[in-house]
Design a protein around this motif. Structure first.
Motif, short mmCIF file in Angstrom:
data_model
loop_
_atom_site.label_atom_id
_atom_site.label_comp_id
_atom_site.label_asym_id
_atom_site.label_seq_id
_atom_site.Cartn_x
_atom_site.Cartn_y
_atom_site.Cartn_z
N ASN A 2 0.85 -1.19 0.00
CA ASN A 2 0.00 0.00 0.00
C ASN A 2 0.89 1.24 0.00
O ASN A 2 1.67 1.45 0.93
CB ASN A 2 -0.90 0.03 1.24
CG ASN A 2 -1.85 -1.16 1.29
OD1 ASN A 2 -2.16 -1.76 0.25
ND2 ASN A 2 -2.30 -1.51 2.47
N LEU A 3 0.78 2.04 -1.07
CA LEU A 3 1.66 3.20 -1.22
C LEU A 3 0.85 4.48 -1.30
O LEU A 3 -0.28 4.47 -1.82
CB LEU A 3 2.47 3.07 -2.52
CG LEU A 3 3.37 1.85 -2.68
CD1 LEU A 3 3.93 1.78 -4.10
CD2 LEU A 3 4.52 1.89 -1.67
N GLY A 79 -7.78 -5.17 -2.75
CA GLY A 79 -7.41 -6.26 -1.84
C GLY A 79 -5.93 -6.61 -1.89
O GLY A 79 -5.33 -6.96 -0.88
N LYS A 80 -5.32 -6.54 -3.10
CA LYS A 80 -3.90 -6.92 -3.21
C LYS A 80 -2.97 -5.74 -2.98
O LYS A 80 -1.76 -5.84 -3.13
CB LYS A 80 -3.64 -7.46 -4.63
CG LYS A 80 -4.19 -8.86 -4.83
CD LYS A 80 -3.72 -9.38 -6.16
CE LYS A 80 -4.40 -10.73 -6.45
NZ LYS A 80 -4.39 -11.04 -7.87
N GLY A 81 -3.54 -4.58 -2.73
CA GLY A 81 -2.74 -3.39 -2.50
C GLY A 81 -3.20 -2.25 -3.38
O GLY A 81 -4.03 -2.44 -4.27
N PHE A 82 -2.65 -1.06 -3.12
CA PHE A 82 -3.11 0.11 -3.88
C PHE A 82 -2.07 1.23 -3.81
O PHE A 82 -1.21 1.25 -2.93
CB PHE A 82 -4.46 0.63 -3.34
CG PHE A 82 -4.45 0.85 -1.85
CD1 PHE A 82 -3.91 2.00 -1.31
CD2 PHE A 82 -4.98 -0.11 -1.00
CE1 PHE A 82 -3.89 2.19 0.07
CE2 PHE A 82 -4.97 0.08 0.38
CZ PHE A 82 -4.42 1.24 0.91
N ALA A 94 -5.01 12.35 6.60
CA ALA A 94 -3.98 11.36 6.95
C ALA A 94 -4.36 10.65 8.25
O ALA A 94 -4.16 9.43 8.38
CB ALA A 94 -2.63 12.06 7.09
N GLU A 95 -4.91 11.40 9.20
CA GLU A 95 -5.31 10.77 10.48
C GLU A 95 -6.46 9.79 10.27
O GLU A 95 -6.49 8.71 10.87
CB GLU A 95 -5.70 11.86 11.48
CG GLU A 95 -4.47 12.62 11.98
CD GLU A 95 -4.81 13.88 12.79
OE1 GLU A 95 -3.90 14.39 13.45
OE2 GLU A 95 -5.97 14.36 12.73
N ALA A 96 -7.39 10.16 9.38
CA ALA A 96 -8.51 9.26 9.09
C ALA A 96 -8.00 7.99 8.40
O ALA A 96 -8.42 6.88 8.72
CB ALA A 96 -9.55 9.96 8.21
N ILE A 100 -7.79 3.30 9.16
CA ILE A 100 -8.44 2.22 8.37
C ILE A 100 -7.48 1.29 7.62
O ILE A 100 -7.82 0.16 7.35
CB ILE A 100 -9.53 2.77 7.40
CG1 ILE A 100 -8.97 3.88 6.49
CG2 ILE A 100 -10.76 3.24 8.13
CD1 ILE A 100 -9.94 4.30 5.39
N VAL A 101 -6.28 1.76 7.29
CA VAL A 101 -5.33 0.87 6.58
C VAL A 101 -3.90 1.11 7.02
O VAL A 101 -3.56 2.17 7.55
CB VAL A 101 -5.36 1.09 5.02
CG1 VAL A 101 -6.56 0.47 4.38
CG2 VAL A 101 -5.19 2.54 4.66
N LYS A 102 -3.05 0.09 6.73
CA LYS A 102 -1.62 0.24 7.01
C LYS A 102 -0.94 0.65 5.71
O LYS A 102 -1.21 0.08 4.66
CB LYS A 102 -1.08 -1.11 7.50
CG LYS A 102 0.37 -1.08 7.88
CD LYS A 102 0.83 -2.46 8.31
CE LYS A 102 2.32 -2.51 8.59
NZ LYS A 102 3.16 -2.11 7.48
N ILE A 103 -0.08 1.64 5.79
CA ILE A 103 0.65 2.12 4.62
C ILE A 103 2.11 1.65 4.71
O ILE A 103 2.72 1.73 5.78
CB ILE A 103 0.59 3.67 4.55
CG1 ILE A 103 -0.86 4.15 4.36
CG2 ILE A 103 1.51 4.23 3.46
CD1 ILE A 103 -1.54 3.73 3.07
#
Ligand code: AP5
Length: 209
Positions: A2-3, A79-82, A94-96, A100-103
């Motif tokens: 995730n980038l 699902g496989k990343g974004f 950025a806080e929100a 919800i996801v790990k970067i």
């Protein structure tokens, strides 16, 4: 993987996201494209966002943008990343996002104002498949997309006065994210003034670590 692709308008986030997402087989999520598509479809929220915000070079309010991204990230192709291209753009976004996801990495693509203005005033995009063209990526036939033969157009917000406002807004509201992500150990900087292929190689090196 995730980038996040961070950087001023016209630095090449979309150009790189198109290439890197294809190579890594992950989704390309562009909030700017989402807003343009909604406006083209005549969606009331999209038309309001164009008329009151992005068409003038201002950011669309956080609650609208965060809501759209949350829904988009639930789709199967993420699902496989974004790659998030153009999101987050404010500290509240950025806080929100971190709730919800790990970067994995935040790639900050840096370019000077002079380069940005030169690139954006000559950018053209396919109105059909959305492929981006520019000085270093000209179409084979002027005004026609190489890929789908769609018509190329100039974005509403690529007029010089609006570009200058977008740069001002970037410095004020988005640049603080550099420190935000540096503090989390996620920030990686690449030179956005290099040739397109070199920037892609620099980003791939980071992504493969
Ligand atoms: P968005 O579409 O995200 O615009 P932007 O961030 O201003 O970025 P651009 O798409 O203009 O540039 P880019 O960095 O992708 O560069 P590109 O690859 O096209 O957002 C539009 C608007 O929507 C915002 O202003 C805002 O109002 C709203 N919005 C979006 N997200 C939001 C959010 N999170 N919150 C609130 N509001 C939001 O390249 C530019 C040109 O340069 C092209 O012609 C390309 O061919 C050329 N080029 C690229 N790289 C190179 C290179 N290395 N050498 C030579 N030419 C190059």
């Amino acid at each position: 993987m995730n980038l996040i692709f961070l950087g001023p308008p016209g630095t090449g986030k979309g150009t790189q996201a198109e290439r890197i997402s294809a190579e890594l087989k992950i989704a390309h999520v562009s909030t700017g494209e989402m807003f343009r598509q909604l406006a083209n479809e005549g969606n009331p929220l999209g038309v309001e966002a164009r008329d009151n915000y992005w068409g003038k070079g201002n950011l669309v309010p956080d609650d609208i943008t965060i809501g759209l991204v949350k829904e988009r990230l639930k789709k199967d192709d993420c699902g496989k990343g974004f790659i998030l291209d153009g999101f987050p753009r404010t500290i509240p976004q950025a806080e929100a996002l971190e709730k919800i996801v790990k970067i994995n990495y935040v790639i900050d693509i840096e370019s000077s104002d002079a380069i940005i203005i030169k690139r954006l005033t000559s950018r053209r995009q396919c109105e059909n498949c959305r492929k981006i063209y520019g000085i270093d990526v000209p179409p084979k036939l002027e005004g026609i997309c190489d890929v789908c033969h769609g018509k190329l157009y100039q974005r509403d917000d690529d007029r010089e006065s609006v570009i200058r406002e977008r740069i001002r807004v970037y410095n004020l509201q988005t640049k603080p994210l550099i420190e935000f992500y540096k503090a989390r150990g996620l920030l990686r900087i690449v030179n956005g003034e290099s040739p397109i292929g070199q920037i892609k190689a620099d980003i791939m090196k980071i992504a493969k670590k």
